[in-house]
Design a protein around this motif. Structure first.
Motif, PDB file in Angstrom:
ATOM      1  N   LEU A   1      32.489  87.743  15.538  1.00 57.57           N
ATOM      2  CA  LEU A   1      33.505  86.782  15.116  1.00 57.57           C
ATOM      3  C   LEU A   1      34.444  87.381  14.076  1.00 57.57           C
ATOM      4  O   LEU A   1      35.663  87.200  14.140  1.00 57.57           O
ATOM      5  N   ALA A   2      33.875  88.109  13.129  1.00 59.33           N
ATOM      6  CA  ALA A   2      34.689  88.724  12.084  1.00 59.33           C
ATOM      7  C   ALA A   2      35.659  89.738  12.694  1.00 59.33           C
ATOM      8  O   ALA A   2      36.859  89.726  12.372  1.00 59.33           O
ATOM      9  N   ALA A   3      35.164  90.587  13.561  1.00 60.90           N
ATOM     10  CA  ALA A   3      36.008  91.617  14.166  1.00 60.90           C
ATOM     11  C   ALA A   3      37.096  90.995  15.035  1.00 60.90           C
ATOM     12  O   ALA A   3      38.261  91.414  14.984  1.00 60.90           O
ATOM     13  N   PHE A   4      36.745  90.006  15.820  1.00 64.62           N
ATOM     14  CA  PHE A   4      37.714  89.362  16.709  1.00 64.62           C
ATOM     15  C   PHE A   4      38.859  88.735  15.925  1.00 64.62           C
ATOM     16  O   PHE A   4      40.005  88.760  16.353  1.00 64.62           O
ATOM     17  N   HIS A   5      38.543  88.186  14.764  1.00 59.69           N
ATOM     18  CA  HIS A   5      39.562  87.526  13.948  1.00 59.69           C
ATOM     19  C   HIS A   5      40.202  88.468  12.920  1.00 59.69           C
ATOM     20  O   HIS A   5      40.900  88.021  12.010  1.00 59.69           O
TER      21      HIS A   5
ATOM     22  N   GLN B   1      22.695  79.913   9.431  1.00 54.87           N
ATOM     23  CA  GLN B   1      23.330  80.808  10.401  1.00 54.87           C
ATOM     24  C   GLN B   1      24.698  80.268  10.816  1.00 54.87           C
ATOM     25  O   GLN B   1      25.647  81.031  10.981  1.00 54.87           O
ATOM     26  N   LYS B   2      24.804  78.951  10.975  1.00 52.86           N
ATOM     27  CA  LYS B   2      26.105  78.352  11.315  1.00 52.86           C
ATOM     28  C   LYS B   2      27.113  78.597  10.196  1.00 52.86           C
ATOM     29  O   LYS B   2      28.280  78.901  10.455  1.00 52.86           O
ATOM     30  N   LEU B   3      26.661  78.484   8.959  1.00 49.93           N
ATOM     31  CA  LEU B   3      27.542  78.754   7.826  1.00 49.93           C
ATOM     32  C   LEU B   3      27.973  80.222   7.807  1.00 49.93           C
ATOM     33  O   LEU B   3      29.125  80.535   7.490  1.00 49.93           O
ATOM     34  N   LEU B   4      27.065  81.125   8.171  1.00 48.30           N
ATOM     35  CA  LEU B   4      27.399  82.544   8.236  1.00 48.30           C
ATOM     36  C   LEU B   4      28.459  82.788   9.299  1.00 48.30           C
ATOM     37  O   LEU B   4      29.384  83.570   9.095  1.00 48.30           O
ATOM     38  N   ASP B   5      28.353  82.109  10.420  1.00 44.77           N
ATOM     39  CA  ASP B   5      29.371  82.235  11.469  1.00 44.77           C
ATOM     40  C   ASP B   5      30.739  81.784  10.962  1.00 44.77           C
ATOM     41  O   ASP B   5      31.745  82.457  11.171  1.00 44.77           O
ATOM     42  N   VAL B   6      30.779  80.646  10.271  1.00 50.67           N
ATOM     43  CA  VAL B   6      32.049  80.120   9.749  1.00 50.67           C
ATOM     44  C   VAL B   6      32.640  81.088   8.720  1.00 50.67           C
ATOM     45  O   VAL B   6      33.839  81.402   8.761  1.00 50.67           O
ATOM     46  N   ALA B   7      31.807  81.556   7.807  1.00 55.03           N
ATOM     47  CA  ALA B   7      32.283  82.476   6.773  1.00 55.03           C
ATOM     48  C   ALA B   7      32.771  83.784   7.394  1.00 55.03           C
ATOM     49  O   ALA B   7      33.801  84.330   6.974  1.00 55.03           O
TER      50      ALA B   7
ATOM     51  N   GLU C   1      31.123  72.509   2.786  1.00 54.89           N
ATOM     52  CA  GLU C   1      32.414  72.392   2.086  1.00 54.89           C
ATOM     53  C   GLU C   1      32.686  73.631   1.242  1.00 54.89           C
ATOM     54  O   GLU C   1      33.829  74.087   1.157  1.00 54.89           O
ATOM     55  N   ALA C   2      31.652  74.177   0.618  1.00 56.87           N
ATOM     56  CA  ALA C   2      31.819  75.382  -0.196  1.00 56.87           C
ATOM     57  C   ALA C   2      32.263  76.553   0.675  1.00 56.87           C
ATOM     58  O   ALA C   2      33.159  77.316   0.293  1.00 56.87           O
ATOM     59  N   VAL C   3      31.665  76.698   1.852  1.00 56.15           N
ATOM     60  CA  VAL C   3      32.046  77.786   2.753  1.00 56.15           C
ATOM     61  C   VAL C   3      33.478  77.582   3.236  1.00 56.15           C
ATOM     62  O   VAL C   3      34.289  78.508   3.224  1.00 56.15           O
ATOM     63  N   LYS C   4      33.819  76.366   3.636  1.00 60.16           N
ATOM     64  CA  LYS C   4      35.175  76.101   4.128  1.00 60.16           C
ATOM     65  C   LYS C   4      36.232  76.346   3.053  1.00 60.16           C
ATOM     66  O   LYS C   4      37.370  76.665   3.361  1.00 60.16           O
TER      67      LYS C   4
ATOM     68  N   GLU D   1      33.874  84.282  10.524  1.00 59.13           N
ATOM     69  CA  GLU D   1      35.068  84.023  11.326  1.00 59.13           C
ATOM     70  C   GLU D   1      36.324  83.951  10.453  1.00 59.13           C
ATOM     71  O   GLU D   1      37.412  84.343  10.867  1.00 59.13           O
ATOM     72  N   ASN D   2      36.160  83.462   9.224  1.00 61.22           N
ATOM     73  CA  ASN D   2      37.296  83.299   8.321  1.00 61.22           C
ATOM     74  C   ASN D   2      37.456  84.449   7.330  1.00 61.22           C
ATOM     75  O   ASN D   2      38.382  84.447   6.528  1.00 61.22           O
ATOM     76  N   GLY D   3      36.549  85.414   7.369  1.00 60.28           N
ATOM     77  CA  GLY D   3      36.655  86.577   6.489  1.00 60.28           C
ATOM     78  C   GLY D   3      36.315  86.306   5.039  1.00 60.28           C
ATOM     79  O   GLY D   3      36.826  86.964   4.140  1.00 60.28           O
TER      80      GLY D   3
END
Length: 118
Positions: free
Chosen positions: A100-104, A61-67, A32-35, A69-71
């Motif tokens: 993910l960061a670059a793509f978004h 690692q999943k949280l790192l992907d989410v963070a 929730e904090a990452v989102k 992807e959303n910048g």
């Protein structure tokens, strides 16, 4: 006197029960904090329980992907400091956090120290 003692025991048990039920797992609080792009909240979750947040490396690692992807730069920095490795790809498509960061369009994350995997 017996009724007062029983009532006190009931109140203590009732309160303890609701504290257990209302306690949210650290993993969901961190998610929730990452989102919410709440770097301080994420750091608090990761530092809870004497530095043992109860999150596996895969969960972090999943949280790192989410963070990524959303910048969310602050969350990325916190997760990297917590030992996440940006060169690790956990997705089936082979994309890591930097992809993910670059793509978004969040190319600024490539400038975060440690994000390039070096």
């Amino acid at each position: 006197l017996l009724l007062v003692c029983l009532f006190c025991i009931f109140v203590l048990l009732y309160d303890t029960f609701w504290q257990l039920v209302a306690t949210e797992p650290v993993g969901s609080r961190a998610e929730e904090a990452v989102k919410a792009d709440d770097a301080k909240g994420l750091q608090t979750c990761l530092l809870s329980e004497g530095g043992k947040a109860g999150l596996s490396d895969l969960e972090k690692q999943k949280l790192l992907d989410v963070a990524s992807e959303n910048g969310y730069t602050g969350c990325v920095e916190v997760l990297l400091a917590a030992g996440c490795r940006p060169e690790v790809c956990i997705r089936e498509d082979g994309w890591g956090p930097l992809h993910l960061a670059a793509f978004h369009g969040h190319t600024e994350l490539s400038l975060v120290p440690g994000m390039s995997g070096h």
